[in-house]
Design a protein around this motif. Structure first.
Motif, PDB file in Angstrom:
ATOM      1  N   LEU A   1     -77.191  53.437 -30.643  1.00 19.43           N
ATOM      2  CA  LEU A   1     -75.949  53.133 -29.913  1.00 19.43           C
ATOM      3  C   LEU A   1     -76.242  52.905 -28.432  1.00 19.43           C
ATOM      4  CD1 LEU A   1     -73.379  55.671 -31.420  1.00 19.43           C
ATOM      5  CD2 LEU A   1     -73.489  53.209 -31.807  1.00 19.43           C
TER       6      LEU A   1
ATOM      7  N   GLY B   1     -65.693  50.369 -27.798  1.00 24.33           N
ATOM      8  CA  GLY B   1     -65.840  51.308 -26.688  1.00 24.33           C
ATOM      9  C   GLY B   1     -66.669  52.527 -27.049  1.00 24.33           C
TER      10      GLY B   1
ATOM     11  N   ALA C   1     -75.639  49.608 -26.220  1.00 25.27           N
ATOM     12  CA  ALA C   1     -74.848  49.649 -24.994  1.00 25.27           C
ATOM     13  C   ALA C   1     -75.616  49.006 -23.842  1.00 25.27           C
ATOM     14  CB  ALA C   1     -74.497  51.098 -24.641  1.00 25.27           C
TER      15      ALA C   1
ATOM     16  N   PHE D   1     -76.225  55.844 -16.444  1.00 20.63           N
ATOM     17  CA  PHE D   1     -76.612  55.852 -17.855  1.00 20.63           C
ATOM     18  C   PHE D   1     -78.103  55.548 -18.024  1.00 20.63           C
ATOM     19  CE2 PHE D   1     -76.503  53.884 -22.205  1.00 20.63           C
ATOM     20  CZ  PHE D   1     -76.159  55.044 -22.862  1.00 20.63           C
TER      21      PHE D   1
ATOM     22  N   MET E   1     -80.075  58.479 -16.995  1.00 20.02           N
ATOM     23  CA  MET E   1     -80.090  59.572 -17.969  1.00 20.02           C
ATOM     24  C   MET E   1     -80.946  59.228 -19.189  1.00 20.02           C
ATOM     25  SD  MET E   1     -76.365  61.394 -17.928  1.00 20.02           S
ATOM     26  CE  MET E   1     -75.438  60.050 -18.587  1.00 20.02           C
TER      27      MET E   1
ATOM     28  N   LEU F   1     -77.730  58.053 -32.150  1.00 18.10           N
ATOM     29  CA  LEU F   1     -77.352  58.023 -30.728  1.00 18.10           C
ATOM     30  C   LEU F   1     -78.206  57.032 -29.949  1.00 18.10           C
ATOM     31  CD1 LEU F   1     -76.935  61.858 -30.075  1.00 18.10           C
ATOM     32  CD2 LEU F   1     -75.130  60.155 -30.000  1.00 18.10           C
TER      33      LEU F   1
ATOM     34  N   VAL G   1     -70.334  57.274 -26.862  1.00 22.74           N
ATOM     35  CA  VAL G   1     -70.908  58.427 -27.573  1.00 22.74           C
ATOM     36  C   VAL G   1     -72.250  58.875 -26.975  1.00 22.74           C
ATOM     37  CG1 VAL G   1     -71.788  59.239 -29.796  1.00 22.74           C
ATOM     38  CG2 VAL G   1     -69.628  57.986 -29.694  1.00 22.74           C
ATOM     39  N   PRO G   2     -73.244  57.951 -26.832  1.00 23.16           N
ATOM     40  CA  PRO G   2     -74.495  58.412 -26.204  1.00 23.16           C
ATOM     41  C   PRO G   2     -74.308  58.828 -24.751  1.00 23.16           C
ATOM     42  CG  PRO G   2     -74.568  56.031 -26.566  1.00 23.16           C
ATOM     43  CD  PRO G   2     -73.348  56.538 -27.265  1.00 23.16           C
ATOM     44  N   TYR G   3     -73.370  58.183 -24.063  1.00 19.85           N
ATOM     45  CA  TYR G   3     -73.104  58.509 -22.662  1.00 19.85           C
ATOM     46  C   TYR G   3     -72.639  59.958 -22.549  1.00 19.85           C
ATOM     47  CZ  TYR G   3     -72.085  56.802 -17.922  1.00 19.85           C
ATOM     48  OH  TYR G   3     -72.110  56.547 -16.585  1.00 19.85           O
TER      49      TYR G   3
ATOM     50  N   MET H   1     -83.660  61.133 -28.414  1.00 22.99           N
ATOM     51  CA  MET H   1     -82.795  59.943 -28.473  1.00 22.99           C
ATOM     52  C   MET H   1     -83.180  58.928 -27.400  1.00 22.99           C
ATOM     53  SD  MET H   1     -79.098  60.875 -26.770  1.00 22.99           S
ATOM     54  CE  MET H   1     -78.689  59.185 -26.391  1.00 22.99           C
TER      55      MET H   1
ATOM     56  N   TRP I   1     -72.971  62.322 -24.767  1.00 24.20           N
ATOM     57  CA  TRP I   1     -74.016  63.245 -25.233  1.00 24.20           C
ATOM     58  C   TRP I   1     -74.967  63.576 -24.082  1.00 24.20           C
ATOM     59  CZ3 TRP I   1     -74.973  65.368 -30.207  1.00 24.20           C
ATOM     60  CH2 TRP I   1     -76.169  66.107 -30.281  1.00 24.20           C
ATOM     61  N   LEU I   2     -75.471  62.522 -23.421  1.00 22.36           N
ATOM     62  CA  LEU I   2     -76.418  62.751 -22.327  1.00 22.36           C
ATOM     63  C   LEU I   2     -75.748  63.461 -21.161  1.00 22.36           C
ATOM     64  CD1 LEU I   2     -78.472  59.438 -22.347  1.00 22.36           C
ATOM     65  CD2 LEU I   2     -79.304  61.730 -22.848  1.00 22.36           C
ATOM     66  N   GLY I   3     -74.468  63.153 -20.937  1.00 20.52           N
ATOM     67  CA  GLY I   3     -73.754  63.842 -19.867  1.00 20.52           C
ATOM     68  C   GLY I   3     -73.682  65.333 -20.136  1.00 20.52           C
ATOM     69  N   VAL I   4     -73.333  65.695 -21.383  1.00 22.46           N
ATOM     70  CA  VAL I   4     -73.185  67.108 -21.722  1.00 22.46           C
ATOM     71  C   VAL I   4     -74.534  67.807 -21.804  1.00 22.46           C
ATOM     72  CG1 VAL I   4     -72.468  68.705 -23.546  1.00 22.46           C
ATOM     73  CG2 VAL I   4     -70.970  66.817 -22.881  1.00 22.46           C
ATOM     74  N   PHE I   5     -75.520  67.179 -22.431  1.00 21.62           N
ATOM     75  CA  PHE I   5     -76.774  67.897 -22.693  1.00 21.62           C
ATOM     76  C   PHE I   5     -77.884  67.606 -21.687  1.00 21.62           C
ATOM     77  CE2 PHE I   5     -74.769  67.979 -26.901  1.00 21.62           C
ATOM     78  CZ  PHE I   5     -74.789  69.345 -27.092  1.00 21.62           C
ATOM     79  N   PHE I   6     -77.628  66.700 -20.743  1.00 22.86           N
ATOM     80  CA  PHE I   6     -78.674  66.432 -19.769  1.00 22.86           C
ATOM     81  C   PHE I   6     -78.182  66.665 -18.348  1.00 22.86           C
ATOM     82  CE2 PHE I   6     -81.406  63.643 -17.198  1.00 22.86           C
ATOM     83  CZ  PHE I   6     -82.614  64.250 -17.478  1.00 22.86           C
TER      84      PHE I   6
ATOM     85  N   VAL J   1     -69.384  52.622 -28.732  1.00 29.48           N
ATOM     86  CA  VAL J   1     -70.837  52.381 -28.709  1.00 29.48           C
ATOM     87  C   VAL J   1     -71.477  52.946 -27.445  1.00 29.48           C
ATOM     88  CG1 VAL J   1     -72.616  50.592 -28.670  1.00 29.48           C
ATOM     89  CG2 VAL J   1     -70.750  50.467 -30.310  1.00 29.48           C
ATOM     90  N   PRO J   2     -70.981  52.592 -26.249  1.00 31.33           N
ATOM     91  CA  PRO J   2     -71.601  53.243 -25.090  1.00 31.33           C
ATOM     92  C   PRO J   2     -71.099  54.668 -24.872  1.00 31.33           C
ATOM     93  CG  PRO J   2     -70.061  51.538 -24.365  1.00 31.33           C
ATOM     94  CD  PRO J   2     -70.036  51.536 -25.847  1.00 31.33           C
TER      95      PRO J   2
END
Lengths: 267, 301
Positions: A82, B13, A86, A99, A102, A79, B18-20, A143, B22-27, B15-16
């Protein structure tokens, strides 16, 4: 101009490093203490190491911690890489400000807040607390560190190599796997190791998100330290310090060698 | 052909995305939940707060939220004192870190180039060893009958054991010790790039070393000073482990207060309100830190 170290420079370096290393050194020395009293020297002995390996609860906690650290660091590395790509390769995409926010916020955010908020989230989605919740929490925290480490490498990266590969007809994915990835690999490994140690070490976030059967080593150590010092903990700490030192030294040697090799290839 | 460009766009698409996500859900989402629970009331139930969100009764859910917990925070001056004391302890610690860290970073930056990477590795190495263990090591040193007392008595400096453990001093020592790499590394990064000829020029023109330090070195090192200070100050305000293990029961810090509301009093809504309070205190430093870091990384050659 040749820089000369003044007496002041040397004194501050010596005192600084003494301050950093003396406490750790004392801890290691006293783990070989024959006495049960932690601060009274009672002769050399390795009995606490034996006691440590016979301590079933401590060994079990170590195993849980290791599994969580390996798993969360692996996911975090993917993660984080990636996210670093990005941030460096996608220019100004929508929501970039949010982003970056975060990515940087969890690194400085007090752990009590991160721990509490993740716990409340897991309760809200009705996920049982335990191994998986700690793993998810650690992945989220670590991450961000991987992102920063890999991003720093991508910033100094020579894009012309990628362009050359593309000009020669390599598709983007193939270019990534055969040109970009090998070049940024040392920083990815460094990011993984950082994520791994952060997870091994974390007490606060793990305490909030733990559940039955998922006692990690820091939680265990913390509860014992609250009851008083014990030579067994000194022994456990010494083993951890030894492992980390060996890991860091071999990582440094590895990256040195890869630098040397790439320099040789360049000539 | 068209299909291929679609898959290409899809992988690009991801690439940004998946981490986006993840952080949205868990942060991000967890923060919204903290905010929501800080507006709820404690309850003897599972989960221990009311109201619990239900799709069928959104109006009733919103109606049941109130700011009672925040009123409690303003009425009981314990939280105000804890906040103030956290900011004070973190501020003093950051100053001490600058005082201790600057000479070290300066010495590293002036060391011969072939030694510098070793010095950097030596600063980072303790950071890789467990935080908890490094704090734990200080208990044995600072205890009344501990190693520091033994050493000082042996040298004849003191005759009575010194009381450091369980005082605020122990917290300062702990924070300075644990956070030192975070201060030294950004300082070193800016000091290393500094052009020595500027200092020489100032000295040639008759400036004293002390004056040229303040008028040249410090302003040039400012980005490192700001980054290092924020990197230490922000987590220090919310620190839990150090005041808990070294500070004794008197040391009031907000992170510790949050911990005890949650684990000892089991008042989740109040703990959430304390988290929001802590976040309000830190929001400005965090925003500044993010800007400093993003700029530093993006302007790197």
């Amino acid at each position: 101009m040749t820089r000369r170290l003044s007496l002041f420079n040397i004194t501050s370096l010596v005192l600084g490093f003494a301050f950093l290393y003396l406490p750790i050194l004392l801890l290691v020395v006293y783990s070989f203490n024959g006495s049960r009293l932690v601060t009274v020297w009672g002769g050399f002995s390795t009995q606490w190491y034996g006691a440590l390996f016979r301590n079933q609860a401590l060994m079990e906690a170590a195993w849980v911690t290791l599994r969580i650290a390996l798993l969360s660091a692996s996911i975090a590395t993917v993660l984080g890489t990636l996210a670093a790509l990005a941030l460096t390769r996608y220019g100004r995409f929508t929501g970039r400000t949010l982003f970056t926010g975060m990515v940087y916020a969890p690194m400085v955010m007090p752990e009590v807040i991160t721990g509490l908020s993740l716990l409340l989230f897991f309760v809200a989605i009705d996920l049982d607390r335990g191994f998986w919740t700690i793993t998810l929490a650690h992945t989220t925290l670590t991450m961000c560190f991987v992102t920063v480490v890999v991003q720093a490498r991508l910033m100094t990266f020579d894009r012309s190599l990628e362009e050359a590969a593309m000009d020669l007809g390599a598709p983007p994915l193939r270019t990534f796997f055969s040109v970009t990835l090998p070049l940024i690999a040392p920083s990815i490994v460094a990011g993984f190791l950082l994520a791994f140690t952060l997870s091994l070490d974390d007490l606060v976030i793990a305490s909030f998100n733990t559940g039955p059967g998922a006692t990690t080593l820091p939680i265990k150590i913390y509860s014992q330290v609250r009851l008083g010092l014990s030579p067994e903990i000194n022994a456990a700490s010494t083993i951890l310090i030894g492992l980390v030192t060996a890991g860091v030294i071999s990582a440094t040697l590895l990256s040195k060698r890869s630098v040397l090799r790439s320099r040789r290839n360049a000539h | 052909m068209k299909e291929r460009s679609f898959t290409k766009r899809l992988t690009a698409g991801l690439v940004p995305a998946v981490p986006y996500l993840w952080l949205g859900v868990f942060f991000l989402v967890p923060f919204l939940i903290v905010l929501k629970i800080s507006l709820s009331d404690p309850a003897v139930a599972q989960p221990p707060y009311r109201p619990v969100f239900e799709w069928s009764d959104i109006a009733g859910f919103i109606g049941a939220l109130d700011v009672e917990n925040f009123e409690l925070l303003t009425q009981d001056d314990l939280y105000f004192r804890a906040t103030l004391s956290s900011v004070r302890i973190a501020g003093i610690s950051t100053l001490l870190l600058l005082l201790v860290g600057f000479p070290i970073a300066y010495g590293m930056a002036r060391a011969p180039e072939r030694h510098r990477s070793l010095l950097v590795a030596l600063i980072i190495l303790p950071f890789w060893t467990s935080f908890l263990i490094r704090i734990y090591a200080w208990i044995a040193i600072l205890k009344p009958e501990g190693l520091l007392t033994q050493a000082l008595t042996g040298l004849g400096v003191i005759s009575e054991p010194i009381e450091i453990l369980n005082t605020e001093w122990a917290v300062y020592i702990g924070i300075v010790y644990a956070y030192l790499p975070f201060m030294v590394l950004p300082l070193y990064a800016t000091l290393e790039k500094m052009d020595d000829t500027l200092l020489e020029a100032a000295l040639d023109l008759g400036s004293t070393p002390w004056r040229s330090f303040w008028t040249i070195t410090v302003p040039l090192a400012m980005p490192g000073i700001i980054a290092g200070s924020l990197l230490c100050f922000i987590p220090a305000v919310g620190e839990f482990v150090i005041p808990d293990l070294l500070g004794g029961s008197e040391t009031l810090m907000i992170g510790r207060q949050l911990w005890s509301e949650f684990f000892s009093n089991r008042d989740w809504p109040l703990a959430s309100a304390v988290a929001i309070l802590l976040l309000i205190v830190l929001v400005l430093p965090i925003v500044i830190y993010r800007d400093v870091e993003a700029r530093r990384l993006e302007t790197r050659p």
